[in-house]
Design an enzyme around this catalytic site. Sequence first.
Site, mmCIF file in Angstrom:
data_model
loop_
_atom_site.group_PDB
_atom_site.id
_atom_site.type_symbol
_atom_site.label_atom_id
_atom_site.label_comp_id
_atom_site.label_asym_id
_atom_site.label_seq_id
_atom_site.Cartn_x
_atom_site.Cartn_y
_atom_site.Cartn_z
ATOM 1 N N HIS A 86 83.582 49.159 131.051
ATOM 2 C CA HIS A 86 82.539 50.378 130.693
ATOM 3 C C HIS A 86 82.921 50.962 129.045
ATOM 4 C CE1 HIS A 86 80.012 51.936 133.936
ATOM 5 N NE2 HIS A 86 81.389 50.821 134.439
ATOM 6 N N HIS B 88 82.158 57.858 138.110
ATOM 7 C CA HIS B 88 81.970 57.133 138.986
ATOM 8 C C HIS B 88 82.848 57.977 140.477
ATOM 9 C CE1 HIS B 88 81.858 53.386 136.826
ATOM 10 N NE2 HIS B 88 80.935 53.075 137.876
ATOM 11 N N SER C 238 77.713 53.157 142.064
ATOM 12 C CA SER C 238 77.159 54.183 141.423
ATOM 13 C C SER C 238 75.458 54.554 141.381
ATOM 14 C CB SER C 238 77.394 53.986 139.330
ATOM 15 O OG SER C 238 76.445 53.045 139.278
ATOM 16 N N ASN D 63 76.720 39.365 142.047
ATOM 17 C CA ASN D 63 77.533 38.549 142.939
ATOM 18 C C ASN D 63 76.056 38.686 143.830
ATOM 19 O OD1 ASN D 63 78.980 41.136 142.700
ATOM 20 N ND2 ASN D 63 79.046 41.101 145.134
ATOM 21 N N TYR E 117 83.834 57.964 142.977
ATOM 22 C CA TYR E 117 85.239 56.838 142.932
ATOM 23 C C TYR E 117 86.187 57.516 142.529
ATOM 24 C CZ TYR E 117 84.222 52.735 140.556
ATOM 25 O OH TYR E 117 84.159 52.133 139.387
ATOM 26 N N GLU E 118 86.700 57.445 141.915
ATOM 27 C CA GLU E 118 87.662 58.280 140.149
ATOM 28 C C GLU E 118 88.273 59.098 140.466
ATOM 29 O OE1 GLU E 118 87.214 56.753 135.519
ATOM 30 O OE2 GLU E 118 84.529 56.568 136.665
ATOM 31 N N ALA F 275 76.152 47.481 137.268
ATOM 32 C CA ALA F 275 76.152 45.853 138.051
ATOM 33 C C ALA F 275 75.778 46.470 139.482
ATOM 34 C CB ALA F 275 77.377 44.910 137.658
#
Length: 264
Positions: free
Chosen positions: A56, A78, A204, A227, A80-81, A108
């Site tokens: 990023h 995010h 996100s 993926n 989770y940060e 992504a």
Amino acid sequence: MTKAARTIRKIAGAEPVAAALVLGSGLSSIGELMKDTLAIPYSELKGFPGGGVSGHGRDLLIGWMGGRRVAVLTGREHYYEHGNAAAMRPALETLAELGAETLLLTNAAGSVDERFRPGDLMLIADHINYAGMNPLIGEATDRRFVNMVDCYAPDLRARAAGLAERLGFRLGEGIYLWYSGPSFETVAEIQMAIRLGANAVGMSTAPEVILGRFLGLRVWACSSITNMGAGLSSENISHEHTKAMAVQGAEKLRRLIPALVEEL
């Protein structure tokens, strides 16, 4: 007006922006398409993302794309940060104050649907907030009760689908399910996502969509599929793999986004 908005106007001028664009993992090269660009480090803008994830960017870009003046966030913060679902609120509020009426989001994501393979794009038609967090928790006004029907603007989705067809690639629609991360999903969680009706999963976007609607912005979002979800292929799922595979989707987004901006 926010302190960040005053700083941006001082550096980049008071001419309003038509749209704001948020770039996901491995997609920061889209910012290279802009012309007459000014780059402002997030560190100079109060309330802008402070953590940072590899893949990023850490700059706000102000410039021209598709004949429109736009603001581009080369990276996001995010949940989770730091455990803060509202982490992007100051930045998005600032961009709305700069005149943005449309919010374009990219990310992504991992596919849980064989119709969407690595390298494909998935236009987000709706989302499932499985993380359960909400960036409007603590908002004291009745504006917090945001109507999320058609939160991904149908007219922008239709325009994007038509543009992709003219550009020569497939752009299917799907449902995005938000997991908090940062660990990837288990095989069982991926099977649950399929049963819940999701087509892709990621860490996100859903908070920004909620904030965008709260701020009165039209919202559009697109996933770059990097993926297949856990247990659906033999891929070694990792953040490095995500960044590498996002490049394939980025090439399509580099063609699609300027064309979409031109039609705003």
